[in-house]
Write an enzyme that holds these catalytic residues in place. Structure first.
Site, PDB file in Angstrom:
ATOM      1  N   GLY A 103      59.818  69.108  40.947  1.00  0.00           N
ATOM      2  CA  GLY A 103      59.102  68.364  39.921  1.00  0.00           C
ATOM      3  C   GLY A 103      60.066  67.702  38.968  1.00  0.00           C
ATOM      4  O   GLY A 103      61.253  67.620  39.226  1.00  0.00           O
ATOM      5  N   CYS A 104      59.559  67.234  37.853  1.00  0.00           N
ATOM      6  CA  CYS A 104      60.400  66.522  36.904  1.00  0.00           C
ATOM      7  C   CYS A 104      60.174  67.086  35.517  1.00  0.00           C
ATOM      8  O   CYS A 104      59.107  67.595  35.227  1.00  0.00           O
ATOM      9  CB  CYS A 104      60.048  65.037  36.913  1.00  0.00           C
ATOM     10  SG  CYS A 104      60.211  64.308  38.525  1.00  0.00           S
ATOM     11  N   ILE A 105      61.192  66.993  34.679  1.00  0.00           N
ATOM     12  CA  ILE A 105      61.026  67.507  33.322  1.00  0.00           C
ATOM     13  C   ILE A 105      60.979  66.347  32.350  1.00  0.00           C
ATOM     14  O   ILE A 105      61.440  65.272  32.671  1.00  0.00           O
ATOM     15  CB  ILE A 105      62.138  68.483  32.918  1.00  0.00           C
ATOM     16  CG1 ILE A 105      63.506  67.827  33.070  1.00  0.00           C
ATOM     17  CG2 ILE A 105      62.021  69.735  33.717  1.00  0.00           C
ATOM     18  CD1 ILE A 105      64.584  68.538  32.349  1.00  0.00           C
TER      19      ILE A 105
END
Lengths: 105, 419
Positions: A103-105
């Site tokens: 995922g991405c932050i």
């Protein structure tokens, strides 16, 4: 490290049940993991996504997010949620025997 | 022969890279060209303050050209595509530009039309975003006439620019409605696809505590499928509903549209696939990306573009000299988190280290992961630093590319944060 047993063989998993070594996964383990993950019986739609997850993982080193799955797998985000109601990217990654998508932050 | 470095995008990353490169390269050795569709450089961190009457959009914009070194050429034109084989950038109503090194720095774009219903009834009225100037100004008017009810801040999906901004909006909304003596008449709700307020554990605990203290309800693991402006509800793909009177939506983000029109340049979302340490394309060694345009596992934040800039400049110089890039970016990110009542938190982290308590940049400095007035002053002073030091590509005293370890307390995952 936690261990789970699928199709009669012990595999290494993390605390959330994701495989830490995708090489330990075999197709006959998928139906048992799916039951553990609350998905029920795997149909052709599920397999299409699971196979896509594994192909993406071997190419890119991480499983796709649900948004990328919706754009690239040929299965829409809406259908993905019908197949894997509790979170398509995470659940399909677990059934496909790959680590949790970054995922991405 | 003179080389040509072409930088696509005159925002934070593109501007500071072009300016730094110009100082390192003699004019006879390389031309530096920056291409952008317009001459309006927006100070994006300022948008957060517009809805609350603390900033005006017209004050956040300056000329892109004016931020560039006199030795950098600025071409104003819409980019149609990049031909990676021909090493050429195609521009609307203009000659194509050949490059020896390409730096993609065109940021991220908002894609509200990709979410069902979001741009339908109510869009711009009671369904708004503060992620672009018009929306931020419209939201200021909507808050001004708001008489009470549910304000829902909804993050549709990651990645987004400045992942802490939705939290800051909730903190500032709490302050805003208290100041107007109507906080009791307002419910504040933060809806997020993440499993908590923030993805990193120590920081998540601190920010979740702050949201609780300010009475902000958090709805987590909510994947927004549709926004129904007429029925005033947000619906998730798994059938959950969140009602609202005013929806503040952070739309989906993607890369600049020309990236998708340039075969081989971007990933599925239009971000440019580059090595997370060297910032170089794995397939085209003369292609680099920086800032929000880069498909690397960092937050999409100006500080990342700033810290990556030094590394990128070294690696562009290496490639121009025929060498392999050796400078490595560590994922350093630094964010002020405005928490209302003239206070702010500061977080500092990289690929390996999550945000920790302590002080920045060393033992005597700004408090990390802890609300303070000093951090609020730091956040407001940053606008001056942005235009006058960061964009010109000057080194900020004491603030280097690599994340500082001095001043940080080691907190084992799972323990309580002490301040």
């Amino acid at each position: 490290m936690p261990v789970a047993t699928y199709a009669g063989r012990e595999v290494d998993v993390d605390v959330e049940g994701f495989f830490t070594d995708p090489g330990q996964w075999t197709r006959d383990m998928a139906p048992e993991i799916a039951r553990d993950a609350g998905v029920g019986d795997l149909g052709p739609g599920h397999w299409k996504v699971v196979d896509f997850m594994r192909a993406q993982y071997s190419e890119k080193g991480t499983g796709p997010t649900v948004r990328v799955l919706g754009k690239t797998s040929g299965v829409s985000v809406k259908e993905l949620y019908e197949l894997f109601p509790t979170g398509p990217a995470k659940t399909a990654a677990r059934i496909a025997g790959i680590p949790k998508p970054r995922g991405c932050i | 022969m003179t080389n040509r470095v072409v930088v696509l995008g005159g925002g934070t990353g593109g501007t500071l890279v072009a300016n730094r490169l110009r100082r390192r390269l003699r004019r006879e050795d390389a031309e530096i060209v920056v291409v952008d569709a317009d001459d309006r450089h927006l100070y994006q961190p300022g948008l957060l303050f517009v809805p609350f009457g603390l900033a005006r959009t017209e004050d956040l914009v300056r000329s892109r050209r004016a931020q560039l070194h006199a030795g950098v050429d600025f071409v104003e034109g819409a980019i149609e595509s990049v031909d990676l084989g021909e090493r050429e950038v195609r521009i609307a109503r203009s000659e194509p530009i050949r490059y020896d090194v390409l730096v993609v720095a065109s940021g991220a774009v908002l894609q509200p039309e990709e979410t069902d219903g979001l741009t339908g009834p109510g869009w711009g009225e009671h369904v708004l975003t503060f992620y672009e100037p018009r929306g931020a100004a419209a939201l200021a008017a909507a808050l001004d006439r708001f008489a009470g009810g549910r304000v829902v801040v909804d993050v549709v999906d990651m990645p987004i620019k400045c992942p802490v901004a939705p939290l800051e909006f909730a903190f500032l909304a709490d302050w805003y409605f208290r100041r107007r003596a109507m906080r009791d008449a307002v419910e504040l709700v933060l809806v997020t696809p993440l499993d908590g307020a923030f993805t990193k554990p120590v920081c998540d605990r601190e920010l979740s505590g702050l949201l609780r203290a300010k009475g902000v309800e958090v709805v987590s693991e909510f994947s927004t499928g549709a926004v129904d402006g007429r029925g005033r509800r947000i619906v998730s793909y798994d059938g959950r509903e969140v009602p609202f009177d005013l929806a503040v939506v952070v739309p989906l983000h993607g890369g600049a549209p020309y990236v998708a029109r340039s075969p081989g340049l971007g990933d599925e979302l239009g971000f440019v696939d580059v090595d997370e340490h060297t910032l170089q394309s794995p397939r085209y060694p003369e292609v680099f990306a920086i800032g929000d345009a880069a498909g690397i596992p960092t937050s999409k934040a100006g500080s990342v573009a700033h810290f990556a800039g030094e590394v990128l400049v070294e690696n562009v110089l290496a490639v121009l000299r025929g060498n392999a890039p050796i400078a490595r970016f560590d994922g350093h990110t630094n964010c002020f988190i405005e928490s209302g009542f003239k206070k702010a938190l500061l977080i500092d982290f990289n690929y390996e280290t999550e945000p920790l308590p302590g002080h920045f940049p060393g033992p005597v400095g700004l408090p990390l992961l802890h609300e303070s007035r000093l951090n609020h002053l730091g956040k407001r002073a940053f606008e001056w630093v942005y235009w006058n030091a960061l964009l010109p590509g000057r080194d900020l005293p004491g603030v280097g590319s690599r994340m500082p370890v001095r001043g940080k307390a080691r907190v084992p995952a799972g323990s309580r944060v002490g301040v």
